[in-house]
Design a protein around this motif. Structure first.
Motif, PDB file in Angstrom:
ATOM      1  N   LYS A  85      85.014  24.826  51.779  1.00 37.00           N
ATOM      2  CA  LYS A  85      85.951  24.139  50.891  1.00 37.00           C
ATOM      3  C   LYS A  85      85.221  23.607  49.666  1.00 37.00           C
ATOM      4  O   LYS A  85      85.712  23.708  48.544  1.00 37.00           O
ATOM      5  N   PHE A  86      84.044  23.022  49.893  1.00 37.66           N
ATOM      6  CA  PHE A  86      83.182  22.594  48.793  1.00 37.66           C
ATOM      7  C   PHE A  86      81.775  22.416  49.318  1.00 37.66           C
ATOM      8  O   PHE A  86      81.512  22.553  50.525  1.00 37.66           O
ATOM      9  N   VAL A  87      80.839  22.105  48.406  1.00 37.53           N
ATOM     10  CA  VAL A  87      79.418  22.022  48.738  1.00 37.53           C
ATOM     11  C   VAL A  87      78.880  20.649  48.341  1.00 37.53           C
ATOM     12  O   VAL A  87      79.227  20.115  47.278  1.00 37.53           O
ATOM     13  N   LEU A  88      78.024  20.103  49.198  1.00 37.63           N
ATOM     14  CA  LEU A  88      77.192  18.953  48.838  1.00 37.63           C
ATOM     15  C   LEU A  88      75.758  19.465  48.704  1.00 37.63           C
ATOM     16  O   LEU A  88      75.193  20.000  49.668  1.00 37.63           O
ATOM     17  N   ALA A  89      75.170  19.329  47.531  1.00 35.10           N
ATOM     18  CA  ALA A  89      73.838  19.868  47.270  1.00 35.10           C
ATOM     19  C   ALA A  89      72.893  18.736  46.864  1.00 35.10           C
ATOM     20  O   ALA A  89      73.114  18.065  45.861  1.00 35.10           O
ATOM     21  N   HIS A  90      71.847  18.554  47.667  1.00 36.40           N
ATOM     22  CA  HIS A  90      70.900  17.485  47.396  1.00 36.40           C
ATOM     23  C   HIS A  90      69.787  17.972  46.472  1.00 36.40           C
ATOM     24  O   HIS A  90      69.065  18.907  46.796  1.00 36.40           O
ATOM     25  N   ARG A  91      69.705  17.318  45.302  1.00 33.85           N
ATOM     26  CA  ARG A  91      68.708  17.621  44.273  1.00 33.85           C
ATOM     27  C   ARG A  91      69.123  18.858  43.468  1.00 33.85           C
ATOM     28  O   ARG A  91      69.991  19.627  43.873  1.00 33.85           O
ATOM     29  N   TYR A  92      68.471  19.006  42.311  1.00 35.74           N
ATOM     30  CA  TYR A  92      68.924  20.025  41.357  1.00 35.74           C
ATOM     31  C   TYR A  92      68.751  21.452  41.880  1.00 35.74           C
ATOM     32  O   TYR A  92      69.623  22.309  41.679  1.00 35.74           O
ATOM     33  N   GLY A 108      76.654  17.763  43.248  1.00 33.02           N
ATOM     34  CA  GLY A 108      75.211  17.556  43.234  1.00 33.02           C
ATOM     35  C   GLY A 108      74.890  16.098  43.506  1.00 33.02           C
ATOM     36  O   GLY A 108      75.463  15.203  42.885  1.00 33.02           O
ATOM     37  N   ILE A 109      73.988  15.848  44.446  1.00 37.56           N
ATOM     38  CA  ILE A 109      73.613  14.485  44.823  1.00 37.56           C
ATOM     39  C   ILE A 109      72.189  14.246  44.336  1.00 37.56           C
ATOM     40  O   ILE A 109      71.260  14.972  44.721  1.00 37.56           O
ATOM     41  N   LEU A 135      76.811  12.966  41.918  1.00 37.95           N
ATOM     42  CA  LEU A 135      76.697  11.635  42.504  1.00 37.95           C
ATOM     43  C   LEU A 135      75.271  11.141  42.330  1.00 37.95           C
ATOM     44  O   LEU A 135      74.307  11.881  42.578  1.00 37.95           O
ATOM     45  N   GLY A 136      75.123   9.876  41.918  1.00 38.80           N
ATOM     46  CA  GLY A 136      73.822   9.225  41.876  1.00 38.80           C
ATOM     47  C   GLY A 136      73.755   8.172  42.970  1.00 38.80           C
ATOM     48  O   GLY A 136      74.772   7.583  43.334  1.00 38.80           O
ATOM     49  N   VAL A 137      72.562   7.904  43.481  1.00 35.17           N
ATOM     50  CA  VAL A 137      72.421   6.965  44.595  1.00 35.17           C
ATOM     51  C   VAL A 137      72.496   5.512  44.144  1.00 35.17           C
ATOM     52  O   VAL A 137      72.432   4.601  44.965  1.00 35.17           O
ATOM     53  N   SER A 138      72.628   5.286  42.855  1.00 32.69           N
ATOM     54  CA  SER A 138      72.829   3.937  42.323  1.00 32.69           C
ATOM     55  C   SER A 138      73.523   4.062  40.972  1.00 32.69           C
ATOM     56  O   SER A 138      73.578   5.150  40.379  1.00 32.69           O
ATOM     57  N   ASP A 139      74.049   2.952  40.484  1.00 30.94           N
ATOM     58  CA  ASP A 139      74.637   2.962  39.140  1.00 30.94           C
ATOM     59  C   ASP A 139      73.585   3.322  38.102  1.00 30.94           C
ATOM     60  O   ASP A 139      73.891   3.963  37.087  1.00 30.94           O
TER      61      ASP A 139
END
Length: 368
Positions: A85-92, A108-109, A135-139
């Motif tokens: 359905k969709f992908v979560l990808a950690h790092r570029y 992209g996380i 998504l970023g892990v902080s503001d």
């Protein structure tokens, strides 16, 4: 329905991160397939990944350079099997590979600053931004990306904090006496702690300079530094120059270091632009007064339940370190309560899961 979670590898801290993101889909219609680009199959990794299925592609670092055609082909085959359905990808790197799956939205996380400083990366994500979300892990990390990707709709770049099983962190803590014995620390000293790579980004030099002034007024103090890195010799030489080499202990790498945090009386983070600062949550679980630089994601974690100082300002740091030295039991209880409330509200599994499913683009691509 299946969601692909693509990780570069499972080395710390990314196995924990994979677990955290898989947990977001508990009690939902989705099943998570976690794929590690690097690393041999391990049963303990499968269990810790908290996923419906775990796949190890076992590529080498050399094979992950260049255009990554084989890795892209592998993911396309997996998509034919699972119809993600969709992908979560950690790092570029993971984002680049996953974004080649036709018609599948990709989130992209990002766990660090500067991921889009490179012109080639900006060109690529700008070209494909219709199907990409970040998504970023902080503001602070989110705002760094928004500043680089000015062509993007800001609503497509959001924050999702890292999270912890706070009660589990507390449960695994070793009592103060046993922890000091394990680390070889004296029982009669007030111990400030720092945990991190011995690297310019962590700025332990400022911490050591501040501690040299603290010990003049509080001679029963010690500074314990957990971690290793290329600056160790330089930092050790600094303690000799300042005449405090016997009061600064370089403990090296300590396995499961967070278990021993009750050995300390205060935790000090001197880092430059910490993206988030998971170690701060570990220090909170141990009930330690925290002193941190007021930059990066660390400020977001500590604000309201700890002390902040300006990066590199050893004079300000001295004052904060002397203050926590005099906290009484009433102040400590109030501090622990404030830390517990902050973690529960912002960084618990329940809080972050709720935040994730409230993000508009997550609702859009998931159909939930």
């Amino acid at each position: 329905m299946y969601v692909l979670q693509l990780c570069h590898d499972y080395k710390p801290p990314f196995l924990s991160v994979a677990n955290q993101y898989a947990a977001l889909f508990d009690d939902t219609p989705f099943k998570v397939v976690t794929v590690y680009l690097k690393g041999e199959p391990k049963e303990e990794v499968i269990k810790a990944s908290n996923s419906s299925e775990v796949i190890f592609l076992n590529y080498s670092s050399k094979q992950l350079r260049g255009l990554k055609r084989q890795q892209i082909a592998d993911l396309k085959k997996l998509h034919k099997k699972f119809n993600f359905k969709f992908v979560l990808a950690h790092r570029y790197k993971a984002l680049f590979i996953a974004s080649h799956i036709p018609s599948v939205p990709c989130v992209g996380i990002h766990h660090a600053f500067g991921d889009y400083q490179r012109l080639t990366r900006r060109w690529y994500v700008n070209k494909h931004r219709e199907r990409l979300f970040l998504l970023g892990v902080s503001d602070a990390v989110r705002d760094d990306m928004r500043g680089c990707l000015t062509k993007w709709d800001p609503s497509k770049i959001q924050t999702l904090y890292n999270r912890v099983d706070y009660e589990q962190l507390k449960f695994q803590l070793i009592d103060k006496e046993s922890a000091r014995k394990k680390l070889g620390l004296p029982v009669d000293k007030f111990i400030y702690a720092n945990v991190g790579r011995l690297h310019p980004d962590k700025d332990q030099a400022t911490l050591i300079k501040a501690f040299a002034q603290v010990i003049q007024k509080q001679p029963n103090s010690l500074l314990a530094i957990i971690g290793s890195g290329r600056l160790q010799s330089e930092l050790e030489e600094l303690t000799k120059t300042l005449g405090i080499m016997d009061s600064v202990l370089f403990l090296g790498q300590v396995k499961e270091a967070a278990r021993y945090f009750k050995a300390f009386d205060s935790f000090v983070l001197s880092s430059d632009h910490e993206p988030f600062g998971m170690v701060l949550l570990e220090a909170m679980a141990a009930g330690l007064p925290i002193i941190s630089t007021d930059c990066g994601g660390a400020k977001e974690v500590v604000s309201g339940c700890g002390a902040l100082f300006t990066l590199g300002d050893d004079k300000a740091l001295v004052n904060k370190m002397l203050e926590v030295h005099h906290y009484d039991s009433v102040m400590m209880n109030q501090l622990v309560d404030s830390m517990d409330r902050k973690v529960t509200k912002n960084f618990s599994y329940a809080a972050v899961k709720n935040c994730f499913w409230q993000i508009p683009f997550v609702q859009q691509i998931s159909g939930v």
